[in-house]
Structure formats: structure tokens, C-alpha cells
Design a protein around this motif. Structure first.
Motif, PDB file in Angstrom:
ATOM      1  N   UNK A  26       0.818  -1.380   0.061  1.00 46.24           N
ATOM      2  CA  UNK A  26      -0.141  -0.222  -0.407  1.00 46.24           C
ATOM      3  C   UNK A  26       0.809   1.271  -0.303  1.00 46.24           C
ATOM      4  N   UNK A  27       0.309   2.976  -0.538  1.00 46.71           N
ATOM      5  CA  UNK A  27       1.141   3.955  -0.407  1.00 46.71           C
ATOM      6  C   UNK A  27       1.299   4.292   0.472  1.00 46.71           C
ATOM      7  N   UNK A  28       2.150   4.999   1.282  1.00 45.14           N
ATOM      8  CA  UNK A  28       2.842   5.377   2.393  1.00 45.14           C
ATOM      9  C   UNK A  28       1.308   6.376   2.526  1.00 45.14           C
ATOM     10  N   UNK A  29       0.829   7.195   1.474  1.00 42.01           N
ATOM     11  CA  UNK A  29      -0.386   7.665   2.174  1.00 42.01           C
ATOM     12  C   UNK A  29      -2.080   7.273   2.234  1.00 42.01           C
ATOM     13  N   UNK A  30      -1.950   6.308   2.234  1.00 40.69           N
ATOM     14  CA  UNK A  30      -3.341   5.365   1.706  1.00 40.69           C
ATOM     15  C   UNK A  30      -3.929   5.105   3.786  1.00 40.69           C
ATOM     16  N   UNK A  31      -4.660   4.699   3.536  1.00 39.01           N
ATOM     17  CA  UNK A  31      -5.436   5.598   5.163  1.00 39.01           C
ATOM     18  C   UNK A  31      -5.721   4.170   4.665  1.00 39.01           C
ATOM     19  N   UNK A  32      -5.772   2.616   6.553  1.00 42.63           N
ATOM     20  CA  UNK A  32      -6.436   1.811   6.285  1.00 42.63           C
ATOM     21  C   UNK A  32      -7.565   2.106   7.615  1.00 42.63           C
ATOM     22  N   UNK A  33      -8.951   1.097   7.453  1.00 40.73           N
ATOM     23  CA  UNK A  33      -9.775   0.396   7.971  1.00 40.73           C
ATOM     24  C   UNK A  33     -10.044  -0.662   8.403  1.00 40.73           C
ATOM     25  N   UNK A  34      -9.582  -0.744   9.831  1.00 40.76           N
ATOM     26  CA  UNK A  34      -8.995  -1.858   9.930  1.00 40.76           C
ATOM     27  C   UNK A  34     -10.780  -2.685  11.208  1.00 40.76           C
ATOM     28  N   UNK A  35     -11.676  -3.011  10.363  1.00 38.78           N
ATOM     29  CA  UNK A  35     -12.985  -4.137  11.355  1.00 38.78           C
ATOM     30  C   UNK A  35     -12.257  -5.455  11.567  1.00 38.78           C
ATOM     31  N   UNK A  36     -12.580  -5.147  12.425  1.00 37.70           N
ATOM     32  CA  UNK A  36     -11.702  -6.922  13.603  1.00 37.70           C
ATOM     33  C   UNK A  36     -12.478  -6.768  14.809  1.00 37.70           C
ATOM     34  N   UNK A  50      25.602 -12.355  -4.521  1.00 38.08           N
ATOM     35  CA  UNK A  50      24.530 -12.363  -2.870  1.00 38.08           C
ATOM     36  C   UNK A  50      24.755 -10.987  -2.319  1.00 38.08           C
ATOM     37  N   UNK A  51      25.929  -9.968  -2.100  1.00 42.87           N
ATOM     38  CA  UNK A  51      26.239  -9.080  -2.196  1.00 42.87           C
ATOM     39  C   UNK A  51      25.087  -8.302  -3.587  1.00 42.87           C
ATOM     40  N   UNK A  52      24.703  -9.187  -4.345  1.00 44.90           N
ATOM     41  CA  UNK A  52      23.968  -7.704  -5.823  1.00 44.90           C
ATOM     42  C   UNK A  52      22.698  -8.123  -4.634  1.00 44.90           C
ATOM     43  N   UNK A  53      22.107  -9.377  -4.860  1.00 46.19           N
ATOM     44  CA  UNK A  53      20.371  -9.525  -4.622  1.00 46.19           C
ATOM     45  C   UNK A  53      19.978  -9.516  -3.252  1.00 46.19           C
ATOM     46  N   UNK A  54      21.426  -8.756  -2.010  1.00 44.33           N
ATOM     47  CA  UNK A  54      21.354  -8.300  -0.845  1.00 44.33           C
ATOM     48  C   UNK A  54      20.764  -6.340  -1.323  1.00 44.33           C
ATOM     49  N   UNK A  55      21.399  -6.358  -2.424  1.00 51.94           N
ATOM     50  CA  UNK A  55      21.284  -4.768  -2.318  1.00 51.94           C
ATOM     51  C   UNK A  55      19.805  -4.481  -4.030  1.00 51.94           C
ATOM     52  N   UNK A  56      19.806  -4.943  -4.123  1.00 46.45           N
ATOM     53  CA  UNK A  56      18.252  -5.476  -5.226  1.00 46.45           C
ATOM     54  C   UNK A  56      17.307  -5.157  -4.038  1.00 46.45           C
ATOM     55  N   UNK A  57      16.608  -6.541  -3.106  1.00 48.67           N
ATOM     56  CA  UNK A  57      16.095  -6.456  -1.945  1.00 48.67           C
ATOM     57  C   UNK A  57      15.737  -5.408  -1.348  1.00 48.67           C
ATOM     58  N   UNK A  58      17.120  -4.517  -1.139  1.00 47.87           N
ATOM     59  CA  UNK A  58      16.938  -3.705  -0.274  1.00 47.87           C
ATOM     60  C   UNK A  58      16.533  -2.172  -1.177  1.00 47.87           C
ATOM     61  N   UNK A  59      16.523  -2.188  -2.273  1.00 41.69           N
ATOM     62  CA  UNK A  59      16.219  -1.209  -2.980  1.00 41.69           C
ATOM     63  C   UNK A  59      14.567  -0.597  -3.437  1.00 41.69           C
ATOM     64  N   UNK A  60      14.104  -1.266  -2.747  1.00 42.46           N
ATOM     65  CA  UNK A  60      12.465  -1.090  -2.539  1.00 42.46           C
ATOM     66  C   UNK A  60      12.115  -1.160  -1.416  1.00 42.46           C
ATOM     67  N   UNK A  61      13.311  -1.106  -0.326  1.00 46.67           N
ATOM     68  CA  UNK A  61      12.154  -1.252   0.723  1.00 46.67           C
ATOM     69  C   UNK A  61      11.926   0.466   1.383  1.00 46.67           C
ATOM     70  N   UNK A  62      12.280   1.724   0.423  1.00 50.20           N
ATOM     71  CA  UNK A  62      11.712   2.788   0.869  1.00 50.20           C
ATOM     72  C   UNK A  62      10.284   2.778   0.913  1.00 50.20           C
ATOM     73  N   UNK A  63      10.119   1.987   0.330  1.00 43.55           N
ATOM     74  CA  UNK A  63       7.955   2.024  -0.293  1.00 43.55           C
ATOM     75  C   UNK A  63       7.727   1.628   1.207  1.00 43.55           C
ATOM     76  N   UNK A  64       8.093   0.922   1.931  1.00 45.40           N
ATOM     77  CA  UNK A  64       8.239   0.109   3.574  1.00 45.40           C
ATOM     78  C   UNK A  64       7.115   1.345   4.309  1.00 45.40           C
ATOM     79  N   UNK A  65       5.622   1.386   4.906  1.00 48.97           N
ATOM     80  CA  UNK A  65       5.254   1.656   5.154  1.00 48.97           C
ATOM     81  C   UNK A  65       5.855   1.139   6.848  1.00 48.97           C
ATOM     82  N   UNK A  66       6.055   2.285   7.569  1.00 52.37           N
ATOM     83  CA  UNK A  66       6.615   2.118   9.086  1.00 52.37           C
ATOM     84  C   UNK A  66       5.370   2.206   9.924  1.00 52.37           C
ATOM     85  N   UNK A  67       5.281   0.994  10.597  1.00 55.30           N
ATOM     86  CA  UNK A  67       4.705   0.812  11.804  1.00 55.30           C
ATOM     87  C   UNK A  67       4.926   1.684  12.863  1.00 55.30           C
ATOM     88  N   UNK A  68       3.938   2.442  14.136  1.00 52.09           N
ATOM     89  CA  UNK A  68       4.218   3.326  14.668  1.00 52.09           C
ATOM     90  C   UNK A  68       3.217   2.167  16.424  1.00 52.09           C
TER      91      UNK A  68
END
Length: 623
Positions: free
Chosen positions: A321-331, A605-623
Motif C-alpha cells: 500500500x502507498x504511504x499515504x493510504x488510510x487503513x480502516x480495520x474492522x475486526x 549474494x551482495x547483488x541480491x542484497x542490494x536489489x532486495x533493499x532497493x525497494x525498502x523505501x516503499x515500506x510503511x513504518x508501523x507506530x
């Protein structure tokens, strides 16, 4: 009706079983026994007292003799899942290793929020014969034993140290197992001497009791806030989780989506909330999802999560999900409703969806967004159709899934777990009947498949004896736990088991290779401690346990074998080799966080690590 002072003298074990036999539940206007029976392996810790009590109630509470305590727990979990957590089975195991074997299945039930009752032997309360057979001695704490390990994997845990304690403990255990917000396994440790101790129990304790599942209405302020947020949405999406089915809210959720034209994406546990051809079913979301669902999840501005615990495979480790998306959780569970800055709506899914619908009167999703989602789904359907097709290409999981999907009855139940099959079933299975898919991925537990199939079939036989339970199993899981093929034959609970042999733990080999590592210790052929690899004769093995079995060479032959299995009157096992490298579903994946080496001498292994980490910027940070 007994008088409050009337009593009956019973042993602790007798009272437990008599109490369970008196518990009923009303489901769709029909009263049925709450406990469907149990799974049991006897030993010195449970046979003399609990076994004696169970014998006297063998008609009301049928006892299925398991081959392994862990698989008994899996079967009980699958039984509860089939019954949407409204009925349960107990498992009884002896003291020591018998009980310890249940730890994994208790963890599976805990992760999946499934009710099972464990009645397990324990060491003598008096300690007079200590140290007894199979007792673990802790020198500084004589009260500590194997059963204490279950505290981490039980929703309710108690050790019965006096017969009178079950007057409170049994109702508390059942209340926990039936609570939508806190559902899970209940554990009762039963010391061997206490099991046989007698007590004058009140007769009222054993009067028939009919239970109902609580439906908790959501808070009005939370509902209003959720409705206001949804009204502002230009690109809303609904994530439908397993809780939709447990609440019996499939019809209400479908109507809500149709009224407001909101696209629906499914979790693994919610995989059969909508039929595959429903125009608002945009597909499964997440790591093992679909291009269609992941595309609209990424663009959604408001996400309504219903009955979902938002685990990493659903959320793409919080990159879906995008960083700006709002989540409603019915549970129903407060713990799940508040995850990752969600706007919580704590309450029953069915009541919550209806209440939200009332507050959304007049709102309809912009048609261009709904059409975009449907276009994405049409494209995904084309990919799946090609993916499951067979011809001049290596055998694959997807092809086997496609063959079975085309030939099964819409109400047949599909069971899979762990390894590569959860991803392949989730992505490629086209749902024909509501609530017919059981992919155990809450604990992702190898060994669940055949045992879970047996438990599901026991439940299915009560309601739909003319339908089949179909198990997809890899060779690794088969070798880990297969003895319930024998159980299914003994109890005449027919299964159709597909053993898809890729020569080891191929999906982990794929992850190993995708992170730059060399194949090592996953495929049999790449295991250094195996001098001469050889193939297991799964057909002969299954036949030795009394099942019908055959080996096929390709998907076309698989189709003919599946027809024969459908016509058979007992468990049938079909074996087919699949390619460990080719044929994996290559589309539909989000990013998934795995720990890759930050430092390595291996450039891949080094190349795979760099590739894996390259999209981490999309990760939403929980609080």
C-alpha cells in the motif's frame, strides 16, 4: 432440572467428559453438539482415568485414534476451520513426549485463531513417586514441566490441581474457544493422580447447555469515523480476510461491495470469500497474490480491511500500500484492529459491515476506479489460464492445480499448507464454492496437509458426505507427516491426495537462489551428505497404508487419474513429478522482507542484497 444442592460423585476425568457431552451450540437454528469428539493416543498419563471416562461416552463423543499427536492437533484445527470455529474437537495425549508432540499443532491453532481443546497428562501432584517416567526435572523449580511450554501457544492454560477447579476452568476454556476476539487453543494439564480423584460435583454442572457465538457491535464513534473516511475515498478497496467467513458475513460483505461498487481483494485465509467470477473479485493480494489485486492495492487511497490480521504476506511486508493510504480495520479482535496506524472498528464483521452500509447511504465508488480494477482482473485471468495450461512444457504445481480445478465439484474442499503450494493454490485456484479453500498459512506448517485433510473430511462427512476433500501436498510435507492416509483408510474418511514431487524443498531452494545463494541442502540432489540420491516410491508407500494409489507422468494423465479417484470409495493418492526450477508462478508477487546478508564474499549474494533493499523505501513504518 436438578436442585442446586444435588450432587454426583465423579472422578475429575469423568466430570470433564460428562461436561463436554452436555455442551451444545445453535447453528443456523439447529442445535448440535459443540464438541464433535476427539483425537486420542493413550499412554500411562491418560489411559487409566481419562480413557475410562471416554469409553462411557464413546457414542456422544467419538474418539478417533491418531497415529501422531501433532497430526491429531492439525486434524482438530482443520475440523474447527471447516465449522467456522463454531465447533471443536479435543486432543488427548499422555504425559511427556505425547503431550510435547502437540506443541506445534497448538502453535498452528494459536496463529490461525482456531479452537482446539487439549486434555494432556501431567506428573503426579503429590510428587510421591517422583521422578516418574518421562518427567522433566527442573532442579530449582519442581512445578515446572513440559506442559508449561504450552503457555506460549495457548489462549487459555490451566493445570488442574484439585477436582473442584474444573467447575470454573471448563466454562472458561469453552468461553475462550468460542470468543471471536480471543479464539484459540485451550490447554488443561491433568496430573495423573488428580484425574482419578473423586469429588461431589453439583448436578447442575452437567445439565445441557446451548451456546451462541457472541456478536459484538462496533462503537458508534468508530463506525462514524470509518464511514466519513470511506465517503472521502476516490480509490477504495476492501481486503476480505478469514474473519469474514468466521463471522458468517460473506453475503453481507458481497452486498456491501456491490452496493458501493468497491473492488474486493482477498487474503490467503479469505481466499474463498467471493467466487472467482464475481465482477468485484479482483484477486488475492500480497506476496503470493495477483498482479490485479496488488496493482489496485498500491493505488488505493482508503483500504477497508475486514476480518484480516494483516500479516506480511498480505501486506507485502507493508509495501503493498502507498504511504499515504488510510487503513480502516474492522475486526472482532482489538489487537488486529489497531495494527499499523489503522482506524480501528472493533466488532463483529457481519454487524460492522451492515452498520457501515447504513452510514454510507448514497456513496458509490467512481466508476473509472472500479472499471480499472476489473480490467486488471481480466488481464490476471488471462495469465492464470496460460499458467495452468499444459502442453509442451515441464510439469508444474500450477498445471496440477488447473487440472483439478477443472474437474472438481464446486463444493469439494481444497487443503494445502507450507512450501510452494500455498502460493500456487492462492494465485491459480479459481474459487467455485464459498469457503471451500483451506490454505494453512497462518503458521505455514509443513505436515498439516494430509492430517488437516483428514480432520476436514471428518467435518465434511457430517454435512456433505457426497463431496470430496482434496489435498495438495509436496514430497517434503508428505515425508514429514503422512500417517493419516492410514487414519483416513481406517476410519473410512476418503481423501484425494495429490503428491507433487519436486525432489526436496524446492520453494526454499528457489528463495536460496533468488537471494544469490547456491543450491544447498534443500533439493535432495544438492545435499552434500547424500552420496547417492534416489526417488521415493510414494505410490507403493501409500498403497502400503491401504490407499488406492497411482503414478502419472503428466497433467493429462493426472486428469484421468483424478476422475478415477473421484469415483473411488476410499482414499486415493496420485503422484506426479514436477520440475523444481521451471513452472513457478512468476507474476503476482509483492516485495517480501527476508534477512539477506549485509556482508558477503559472494558477488551474487551482495547483488541480491542490494536489489532486495532497493525497494525498502516503499515500506510503511508501523507506530
Amino acid at each position: 432440572m436438578s436442585h442446586p444442592t444435588d450432587t454426583v460423585r465423579l472422578t475429575t476425568a469423568q466430570a470433564i467428559i460428562r461436561y463436554l457431552a452436555a455442551q451444545f451450540i445453535e447453528i443456523d437454528g439447529q442445535k448440535t453438539r459443540l464438541c464433535g469428539g476427539g483425537f486420542g493416543i493413550f499412554g500411562h498419563g491418560n489411559v487409566t482415568c481419562l480413557g475410562e471416562a471416554l469409553y462411557d461416552h464413546r457414542a456422544e463423543l467419538p474418539l478417533y485414534r491418531g497415529q501422531n499427536e501433532q497430526s491429531m492437533g492439525f486434524a482438530a484445527a482443520a475440523y474447527a476451520k471447516y465449522h467456522l470455529r463454531r465447533r471443536f474437537m479435543f486432543c488427548t495425549a499422555s504425559a511427556g513426549p505425547g503431550t510435547a508432540n502437540l506443541l506445534t499443532s497448538a502453535a498452528l491453532a494459536h496463529a490461525n485463531r482456531l479452537p482446539i481443546l487439549m486434555l494432556c497428562g501431567d506428573t503426579f501432584l503429590t510428587r510421591l513417586p517422583d521422578p516418574v517416567l518421562q518427567q522433566l526435572e527442573h532442579f530449582g523449580n519442581p512445578t515446572l514441566g513440559v506442559n508449561d511450554a504450552f503457555k506460549a501457544v495457548s489462549r487459555y492454560w490451566d493445570r488442574i490441581t484439585h477436582p473442584a477447579q474444573i467447575i470454573q476452568s471448563l466454562p472458561a476454556a469453552i468461553a475462550t474457544m468460542l470468543d471471536p476476539a480471543d479464539c484459540g487453543p485451550a490447554f488443561l494439564g491433568l496430573p495423573q493422580d488428580v484425574q482419578g480423584w473423586a469429588y461431589d460435583y453439583p448436578l447442575a454442572m452437567f445439565e445441557e447447555t446451548t451456546h451462541h457465538i457472541r456478536r459484538q457491535s462496533a462503537d458508534e464513534q468508530e463506525l462514524t469515523a470509518a464511514a466519513d473516511l470511506l465517503k472521502s475515498a476516490k480509490r477504495p478497496v476492501i481486503i476480505a480476510g478469514g474473519g469474514v467467513q468466521y463471522s458468517g458475513a460473506v453475503k453481507e460483505l458481497t452486498s456491501f461491495a456491490e452496493t458501493h461498487q468497491i473492488p474486493v481483494i482477498e487474503t490467503i485465509a479469505g481466499r474463498a470469500n467471493l467466487l472467482s467470477d464475481h465482477p468485484l473479485n479482483i484477486g488475492p493480494v500480497g506476496v503470493t497474490g495477483s498482479n490485479s489485486a496488488n496493482a489496485i492495492a498500491e493505488e488505493a487511497d482508503v483500504i477497508l480491511s475486514v476480518g484480516c490480521r494483516l500479516q506480511d504476506f498480505t501486506t507485502g511486508s507493508w509495501t503493498a500500500f502507498s504511504q499515504e493510504a488510510k487503513i480502516i480495520s474492522l475486526n472482532a479482535a482489538r489487537h488486529d484492529a489497531g495494527k499499523h496506524r489503522s482506524l480501528p472498528v472493533v466488532g463483529d464483521a457481519k454487524l460492522g459491515v451492515l452498520a457501515l452500509g447504513d452510514k454510507l447511504s448514497g456513496y458509490k465508488t467512481p466508476s473509472d476506479w472500479t472499471k480499472k480494477a476489473q480490467t486488471e482482473r481480466k488481464s490476471w485471468d488471462g495469465y492464470v489460464a496460460d499458467n495452468v495450461a499444459h502442453g509442451n512444457r515441464p510439469n508444474s504445481y500450477a498445471q496440477a492445480i488447473g487440472v483439478v480445478n477443472a474437474l472438481c465439484d464446486p463444493q469439494d474442499r481444497v487443503v494445502a499448507a507450507a512450501g510452494g503450494l500455498p502460493a500456487e493454490v492462492t494465485a491459480n485456484w479459481r474459487t467455485l464454492g464459498i469457503g471451500t479453500v483451506d490454505v494453512e498459512f497462518g503458521f505455514s506448517c509443513m505436515g498439516y496437509e494430509i492430517a488437516g485433510g483428514w480432520g476436514a473430511r471428518i467435518a465434511q462427512s457430517e454435512n456433505e458426505p457426497d463431496k470430496d476433500t482434496i489435498v495438495f501436498c509436496g514430497d517434503g510435507s508428505y515425508l514429514l507427516m503422512n500417517s493419516d492416509i492410514y487414519s483416513s483408510v481406517l476410519t473410512r474418511k476418503k481423501l484425494i491426495v495429490l503428491v507433487l514431487d519436486n525432489g526436496g524443498f524446492a520453494v526454499i531452494n528457489k528463495l536460496q537462489n533468488n537471494t544469490g545463494n547456491e543450491s544447498f541442502n534443500n533439493l535432495i540432489s544438492d545435499t552434500p551428505t547424500v552420496p547417492e540420491p534416489f526417488a521415493v516410491d510414494f505410490e507403493a508407500h501409500a498403497k502400503s497404508m491401504g490407499a488406492e494409489a497411482e503414478t502419472v507422468s503428466n497433467p493429462a494423465e493426472l486428469g484421468e487419474a483424478f476422475k478415477r479417484a473421484k469415483a473411488a470409495d476410499k482414499t486415493s493418492v496420485i503422484v506426479m513429478k514436477v520440475d523444481p526450477y521451471e513452472g513457478w508462478t512468476a507474476e503476482g508477487h509483492t516485495w517480501w522482507e527476508v534477512g539477506t546478508p549485509h556482508v558477503s564474499d559472494n558477488p551474487k549474494v551482495k547483488a541480491a542484497h542490494e536489489d532486495w533493499e532497493s525497494t525498502r523505501s516503499k515500506q510503511r513504518k508501523g507506530v
